[in-house]
Design an enzyme around this catalytic site. Structure first.
Site, PDB file in Angstrom:
ATOM      1  CG  HIS A   4       6.838   6.969 -12.158  1.00 41.83           C
ATOM      2  ND1 HIS A   4       6.683   7.515 -10.905  1.00 41.83           N
ATOM      3  CD2 HIS A   4       7.583   7.865 -12.849  1.00 41.83           C
ATOM      4  CE1 HIS A   4       7.297   8.675 -10.840  1.00 41.83           C
ATOM      5  NE2 HIS A   4       7.863   8.911 -12.014  1.00 41.83           N
TER       6      HIS A   4
ATOM      7  CE  LYS B  32       2.394   1.543 -10.626  1.00 43.73           C
ATOM      8  NZ  LYS B  32       3.091   2.622 -11.346  1.00 43.73           N
TER       9      LYS B  32
ATOM     10  CG  ASP C 156      -2.199  -0.636   1.081  1.00 47.16           C
ATOM     11  OD1 ASP C 156      -2.829  -0.979   2.099  1.00 47.16           O
ATOM     12  OD2 ASP C 156      -2.611  -0.833  -0.079  1.00 47.16           O
TER      13      ASP C 156
ATOM     14  CE1 TYR D 197       0.789   5.718  -4.824  1.00 47.80           C
ATOM     15  CE2 TYR D 197       1.441   3.732  -5.979  1.00 47.80           C
ATOM     16  CZ  TYR D 197       1.755   4.952  -5.421  1.00 47.80           C
ATOM     17  OH  TYR D 197       3.062   5.413  -5.464  1.00 47.80           O
TER      18      TYR D 197
ATOM     19  CG  ASP E 292       8.908  11.913 -12.374  1.00 47.59           C
ATOM     20  OD1 ASP E 292       7.911  12.113 -11.648  1.00 47.59           O
ATOM     21  OD2 ASP E 292       9.495  10.814 -12.462  1.00 47.59           O
TER      22      ASP E 292
HETATM   23  C1  T46 Z   1       7.222   4.228  -5.360  1.00 43.26           C
HETATM   24  C2  T46 Z   1       8.087   4.029  -4.153  1.00 43.26           C
HETATM   25  C3  T46 Z   1       9.041   4.966  -3.782  1.00 43.26           C
HETATM   26  N1  T46 Z   1       9.819   4.753  -2.677  1.00 43.26           N
HETATM   27  C4  T46 Z   1      10.789   5.781  -2.309  1.00 43.26           C
HETATM   28  C5  T46 Z   1      11.821   6.074  -3.388  1.00 43.26           C
HETATM   29  C6  T46 Z   1      12.104   7.554  -3.225  1.00 43.26           C
HETATM   30  O1  T46 Z   1      13.157   7.747  -2.276  1.00 43.26           O
HETATM   31  C7  T46 Z   1      10.810   8.127  -2.643  1.00 43.26           C
HETATM   32  C8  T46 Z   1       9.965   8.856  -3.660  1.00 43.26           C
HETATM   33  O2  T46 Z   1       9.849   7.996  -4.773  1.00 43.26           O
HETATM   34  P1  T46 Z   1       9.268   8.568  -6.145  1.00 43.26           P
HETATM   35  O3  T46 Z   1       9.798   9.944  -6.370  1.00 43.26           O
HETATM   36  O4  T46 Z   1       9.518   7.514  -7.200  1.00 43.26           O
HETATM   37  O5  T46 Z   1       7.712   8.648  -5.806  1.00 43.26           O
HETATM   38  P2  T46 Z   1       6.576   8.957  -6.910  1.00 43.26           P
HETATM   39  O6  T46 Z   1       7.036   9.976  -7.872  1.00 43.26           O
HETATM   40  O7  T46 Z   1       5.347   9.216  -6.113  1.00 43.26           O
HETATM   41  O8  T46 Z   1       6.406   7.593  -7.705  1.00 43.26           O
HETATM   42  C9  T46 Z   1       5.168   6.900  -7.738  1.00 43.26           C
HETATM   43  O9  T46 Z   1       4.279   7.680  -8.477  1.00 43.26           O
HETATM   44  C10 T46 Z   1       3.796   7.172  -9.714  1.00 43.26           C
HETATM   45  C11 T46 Z   1       2.620   7.990 -10.158  1.00 43.26           C
HETATM   46  C12 T46 Z   1       3.475   5.726  -9.662  1.00 43.26           C
HETATM   47  O10 T46 Z   1       2.519   5.223 -10.257  1.00 43.26           O
HETATM   48  C13 T46 Z   1       4.393   4.850  -8.944  1.00 43.26           C
HETATM   49  O11 T46 Z   1       3.656   4.050  -8.046  1.00 43.26           O
HETATM   50  C14 T46 Z   1       5.477   5.504  -8.225  1.00 43.26           C
HETATM   51  O12 T46 Z   1       6.541   5.537  -9.148  1.00 43.26           O
HETATM   52  O13 T46 Z   1      10.073   6.997  -2.124  1.00 43.26           O
HETATM   53  C15 T46 Z   1       9.698   3.623  -1.891  1.00 43.26           C
HETATM   54  O14 T46 Z   1      10.415   3.454  -0.905  1.00 43.26           O
HETATM   55  N2  T46 Z   1       8.769   2.679  -2.232  1.00 43.26           N
HETATM   56  C16 T46 Z   1       7.952   2.834  -3.340  1.00 43.26           C
HETATM   57  O15 T46 Z   1       7.107   1.944  -3.598  1.00 43.26           O
END
Ligand code: T46
Length: 181
Positions: free
Chosen positions: A61, A70, A47, A130, A168
């Site tokens: 992503h 998801k 989750d 999610y 991104d």
């Molecule tokens: C996704 C995820 C991230 N992390 C850590 C890695 C980074 O240090 C930090 C932020 O990660 P990120 O910038 O990739 O988070 P989002 O930009 O919200 O990414 C998500 O947002 C898009 C819309 C998605 O659909 C994916 O589920 C996922 O990629 O959380 C974790 O430890 N576990 C996880 O499952």
């Protein structure tokens, strides 16, 4: 519970049954037996919850090799959720669909393996909640460029206002990305 098909076969919007009374309302955010009836998997591993300011765009992503399905909903605020077909054998490869998810409409979207996911925060204090069908795998994670001209996505956020992570901003154009078969 009501299911709405989208322009991408397999990507569905789920409207939960909401029980309203003079105290407020109640709805089931997850019911395994019911979603399995709609063809969703019965194995879920994580989750996740993220909070975003207005104009944040996260995505697009996906994980390759350790792909994730998801089930996405918004606990606070509103987003434009964007789902892109990344299966090169699909007749809708490179096509996207959008759905507004909000704490008002309580809608959820099911995004099967093979699709990229992103969203734009349309309000401040967007809480995105999610479930995913496999664990996070940094080595498997891939990003398609949010504003790749080939995708023609209208994020409802002006490019000059968009707030993105460094990761991104460095996403690959679809033509250069590692995609699904
Ligand atoms: C996704 C995820 C991230 N992390 C850590 C890695 C980074 O240090 C930090 C932020 O990660 P990120 O910038 O990739 O988070 P989002 O930009 O919200 O990414 C998500 O947002 C898009 C819309 C998605 O659909 C994916 O589920 C996922 O990629 O959380 C974790 O430890 N576990 C996880 O499952």
């Amino acid at each position: 519970m009501n299911v709405i098909e989208t322009s991408l076969p397999g990507v569905i919007v789920i409207e939960p049954r909401v029980f309203r009374d003079d105290r407020g309302y109640f709805f089931e955010t997850f019911n395994l037996a019911k979603i399995v009836e709609f063809g969703l998997p019965n194995q879920w591993k994580q989750d996740n919850f993220s909070v975003s300011k207005k104009n944040v765009i996260r995505g697009i992503h996906y994980q390759i090799g350790e792909p994730q399905g998801k089930l996405v909903r918004v606990a606070s605020g509103a987003v434009l959720d964007v789902i892109v077909d990344l299966r090169k054998s699909s007749p809708t490869f490179g096509k996207h669909t959008t759905v507004e998810l909000s704490a008002d409409n309580l809608r959820m979207v099911w995004i099967p393996v093979g699709f990229g996911h992103g969203f734009a925060a349309l309000t401040d204090n967007v809480g995105l909640s999610y479930k995913v069908t496999d664990y996070y795998s940094p080595k498997a994670e891939r990003t398609v460029l949010w504003n790749d001209p080939a995708l023609e996505i209208d994020w409802h956020v002006g490019p000059e206002d968009a707030i993105l992570s460094v990761k991104d901003q460095a996403g690959l154009r679809l033509a250069d990305a590692e995609v699904f078969d």
